[in-house]
Motif scaffolding. Sequence first.
Motif, PDB file in Angstrom:
ATOM      1  N   LEU A 154       0.825  -1.204   0.000  1.00 52.56           N
ATOM      2  CA  LEU A 154       0.000   0.000   0.000  1.00 52.56           C
ATOM      3  C   LEU A 154       0.861   1.256   0.000  1.00 52.56           C
ATOM      4  O   LEU A 154       0.542   2.240  -0.668  1.00 52.56           O
ATOM      5  CB  LEU A 154      -0.926   0.007   1.224  1.00 52.56           C
ATOM      6  CG  LEU A 154      -2.061  -1.006   1.219  1.00 52.56           C
ATOM      7  CD1 LEU A 154      -2.920  -0.840   2.452  1.00 52.56           C
ATOM      8  CD2 LEU A 154      -2.912  -0.833  -0.025  1.00 52.56           C
ATOM      9  N   LEU A 190       2.025   1.849  -3.409  1.00 52.64           N
ATOM     10  CA  LEU A 190       0.903   2.348  -4.208  1.00 52.64           C
ATOM     11  C   LEU A 190       0.663   3.828  -3.936  1.00 52.64           C
ATOM     12  O   LEU A 190       0.576   4.643  -4.855  1.00 52.64           O
ATOM     13  CB  LEU A 190      -0.355   1.537  -3.893  1.00 52.64           C
ATOM     14  CG  LEU A 190      -1.634   2.041  -4.558  1.00 52.64           C
ATOM     15  CD1 LEU A 190      -1.660   1.631  -6.018  1.00 52.64           C
ATOM     16  CD2 LEU A 190      -2.862   1.510  -3.832  1.00 52.64           C
ATOM     17  N   ASN A 206       2.718   6.902  -5.212  1.00 49.34           N
ATOM     18  CA  ASN A 206       2.404   7.521  -6.501  1.00 49.34           C
ATOM     19  C   ASN A 206       1.351   8.588  -6.271  1.00 49.34           C
ATOM     20  O   ASN A 206       0.519   8.455  -5.383  1.00 49.34           O
ATOM     21  CB  ASN A 206       1.813   6.489  -7.470  1.00 49.34           C
ATOM     22  CG  ASN A 206       2.796   5.398  -7.785  1.00 49.34           C
ATOM     23  OD1 ASN A 206       3.810   5.650  -8.422  1.00 49.34           O
ATOM     24  ND2 ASN A 206       2.501   4.188  -7.340  1.00 49.34           N
ATOM     25  N   LYS A 207       1.404   9.629  -7.061  1.00 46.41           N
ATOM     26  CA  LYS A 207       0.348  10.629  -6.939  1.00 46.41           C
ATOM     27  C   LYS A 207      -0.719  10.332  -7.991  1.00 46.41           C
ATOM     28  O   LYS A 207      -0.421  10.264  -9.174  1.00 46.41           O
ATOM     29  CB  LYS A 207       0.915  12.029  -7.172  1.00 46.41           C
ATOM     30  CG  LYS A 207       1.896  12.450  -6.099  1.00 46.41           C
ATOM     31  CD  LYS A 207       1.179  12.933  -4.832  1.00 46.41           C
ATOM     32  CE  LYS A 207       2.111  13.002  -3.651  1.00 46.41           C
ATOM     33  NZ  LYS A 207       2.508  11.702  -3.083  1.00 46.41           N
ATOM     34  N   PHE A 208      -1.926  10.072  -7.536  1.00 45.11           N
ATOM     35  CA  PHE A 208      -3.035   9.901  -8.482  1.00 45.11           C
ATOM     36  C   PHE A 208      -4.296  10.468  -7.853  1.00 45.11           C
ATOM     37  O   PHE A 208      -4.375  10.614  -6.623  1.00 45.11           O
ATOM     38  CB  PHE A 208      -3.199   8.431  -8.886  1.00 45.11           C
ATOM     39  CG  PHE A 208      -3.462   7.491  -7.741  1.00 45.11           C
ATOM     40  CD1 PHE A 208      -4.772   7.194  -7.354  1.00 45.11           C
ATOM     41  CD2 PHE A 208      -2.413   6.882  -7.065  1.00 45.11           C
ATOM     42  CE1 PHE A 208      -5.007   6.326  -6.305  1.00 45.11           C
ATOM     43  CE2 PHE A 208      -2.662   6.014  -6.016  1.00 45.11           C
ATOM     44  CZ  PHE A 208      -3.953   5.737  -5.631  1.00 45.11           C
ATOM     45  N   SER A 229      -4.912  10.666  -1.730  1.00 46.37           N
ATOM     46  CA  SER A 229      -4.853  11.020  -0.316  1.00 46.37           C
ATOM     47  C   SER A 229      -6.149  10.641   0.396  1.00 46.37           C
ATOM     48  O   SER A 229      -6.141  10.331   1.583  1.00 46.37           O
ATOM     49  CB  SER A 229      -4.540  12.498  -0.129  1.00 46.37           C
ATOM     50  OG  SER A 229      -5.567  13.264  -0.680  1.00 46.37           O
ATOM     51  N   PHE A 278      -8.071   7.887  -0.333  1.00 49.18           N
ATOM     52  CA  PHE A 278      -7.985   6.443  -0.071  1.00 49.18           C
ATOM     53  C   PHE A 278      -7.013   6.157   1.074  1.00 49.18           C
ATOM     54  O   PHE A 278      -7.277   5.360   1.964  1.00 49.18           O
ATOM     55  CB  PHE A 278      -7.525   5.688  -1.326  1.00 49.18           C
ATOM     56  CG  PHE A 278      -8.538   5.695  -2.437  1.00 49.18           C
ATOM     57  CD1 PHE A 278      -9.891   5.595  -2.160  1.00 49.18           C
ATOM     58  CD2 PHE A 278      -8.134   5.788  -3.762  1.00 49.18           C
ATOM     59  CE1 PHE A 278     -10.826   5.588  -3.183  1.00 49.18           C
ATOM     60  CE2 PHE A 278      -9.063   5.784  -4.784  1.00 49.18           C
ATOM     61  CZ  PHE A 278     -10.412   5.690  -4.495  1.00 49.18           C
ATOM     62  N   ARG A 279      -5.878   6.845   1.028  1.00 57.21           N
ATOM     63  CA  ARG A 279      -4.869   6.629   2.051  1.00 57.21           C
ATOM     64  C   ARG A 279      -5.407   7.035   3.416  1.00 57.21           C
ATOM     65  O   ARG A 279      -5.231   6.334   4.408  1.00 57.21           O
ATOM     66  CB  ARG A 279      -3.619   7.443   1.722  1.00 57.21           C
ATOM     67  CG  ARG A 279      -2.439   7.109   2.589  1.00 57.21           C
ATOM     68  CD  ARG A 279      -1.282   8.037   2.305  1.00 57.21           C
ATOM     69  NE  ARG A 279      -1.675   9.422   2.535  1.00 57.21           N
ATOM     70  CZ  ARG A 279      -1.103  10.462   1.949  1.00 57.21           C
ATOM     71  NH1 ARG A 279      -0.148  10.295   1.070  1.00 57.21           N
ATOM     72  NH2 ARG A 279      -1.518  11.686   2.213  1.00 57.21           N
ATOM     73  N   MET A 336       1.863   3.713   6.990  1.00 51.09           N
ATOM     74  CA  MET A 336       2.274   5.102   7.208  1.00 51.09           C
ATOM     75  C   MET A 336       3.769   5.211   7.465  1.00 51.09           C
ATOM     76  O   MET A 336       4.431   6.104   6.949  1.00 51.09           O
ATOM     77  CB  MET A 336       1.510   5.696   8.401  1.00 51.09           C
ATOM     78  CG  MET A 336       0.062   5.979   8.152  1.00 51.09           C
ATOM     79  SD  MET A 336      -0.244   6.867   6.622  1.00 51.09           S
ATOM     80  CE  MET A 336       0.803   8.284   6.845  1.00 51.09           C
TER      81      MET A 336
END
Lengths: 277, 302
Positions: free
Chosen positions: B99, B102, B105-107, B111, B113-114, B184
């Motif tokens: 995770l 994953l 990456n910036k998509f 932020s 989802f995270r 994290m």
Amino acid sequence: MKKSKKNMLSLIIIGACIFVVFIFPLYWMLVTALKTQLEIFQIPTPLWPRDLTFEAFEKQLSQSSDTLQGFKNSIIIAVGATVISTVLSIPASYGLARFNFKGRKLIILLFLITQMLPSTLVLTALYVMFAKVKLLNNYWAPILADATLGIPFSVIILRTYFISIPKELDEAAKIDGCGHIKAFIKIMLPIAKPGIVVAAVFSFVYAWGDLIYGITFMTNPTMRPITSSIYNYVQQYQTLWNSTMAFGIIAISPVVLIFIFMQKYIVSGLTNGAVKA
Amino acid sequence: MKKTGHKLSAANLGLLFSLPALIYMMIFIGYPMIQNLILSLKNVDVYTFARPENQAFVGIDNYIALFSNANSVLPKAIINTVIFTVASIFFQFIIGFGLALLFNNKFPGCSFFRGVTMISWLLPVTVAGLLFKFMFQLNGGIINQFLTSLHILEEPIEWLLEGRTAMVAIVVANIWIGIPFNMMLILTGLTTISPEIYESAGLDGANKLQTLFMITIPMIKPAIMSVLTLGFVYTFKVFDLVWVMTKGGPVNATELVSTYAYRLSFEEFKFSEGAAAANVLFLILLVVGIFYIKTIDDNEVM
């Protein structure tokens, strides 16, 4: 590095799938709380409430249930523990960040180690201690015990926070004629506010989530914190899952609210507290 | 110590600032720890609890009894705790690592989802435990329903009433709770790697797997060490999750050292034996804890 649109799309899809798997237990808690008992035990059980009902919430929020009393007890206990933990941690972390004195390293080490202690280690002795001073079934017992969960963490993250504030600010304050203590209160405290918020939030979350001190020190049902009262509720009403889940949602609501409004702080706290120590 | 207000030496002032928190922890952690050690060397149980005149020092008898008595569950509890911890950390770490890669990456939505995956870590463990207890039920349990509809299971099983599957259930719940912590910490490590390093690796023709093992993992080794040792400590002392889901059952199949210590003291009222079991847990944690502190000491601020 340039990423193709296709690459981006697959990332979003993977992200969304993980989100669904991760959030499912929480979704399931909410859905179950809104179902009838009949639907819960139906085979196969529907993935959303066909026969939506707020009965379980109404029951838990009614006067006769223990839920609100537990909620109130938990608020008192968690706020009390947070106040103690924050008030003690701020000066301690400042002292450990700004002054080089003999034994400083040892003190930091002690705080680091206390963070790793199992509660069972001190539980019996605390129980005897509180029994002696007649604090069992009194809010002070869990407040005093829960504060020990917040203090080490708060000291550690606040210390990194104070270290990150430039020393020149202290110096400037001193030139202006402030003593150490005045400089600390007038200059450092306001700047350190975000760090203090993180420390307070974590102290609150730790105290709110405590079960072991609650079930041990508070045997009187009207004094139980909410974690302990939901635990007892399940012992009593084994399969009343819609009520239990409604109870659970009420029990997690403060934490969820904190999470929604303070996510940024929480992320920084989690990483600073653990990695930078 | 000089007593003239701001003329106090800087050294003493620093100590003075730390003193209140230190004294507090001495009273509510330090002193109880010593009391617990003394208690573990005595013979306090339900019969002698109220009669101090009958309490006596018995040396390390309680420890010997815990390790050698036929009816002591401690050896089994230690094995269970090791299984629980290793299985939890293995999956938490791998999933958390994945995770983190994953979300590094910036998509769009990244932020969000995270952020949402964080919440399982903040929930009161008691509630999370009850939620999983419900999901693992025979009747109305969604996990059985999923597994049977995918034909992984022939028919629903009583997860929490059979030793092995009960262990699986508490591990699964604990993985869910612990993934955000792993994610994290590793993510923070990943953000310290500058993109140039990846670019030059790309130019050198390294493929993704090579980059992962030759660059990413060595570069975030401190973060990985923190995650693993801290994760070990936090998992090894888990109490509430197991107490809520299985209470150590069925027939001690999920009894951990922490739940056993609690049971001895507060259900069987063998206070001295419970104290000894808690000290055994403490010793194991202390060894790992010192290892952790040494690793951060080598590369961090202390």
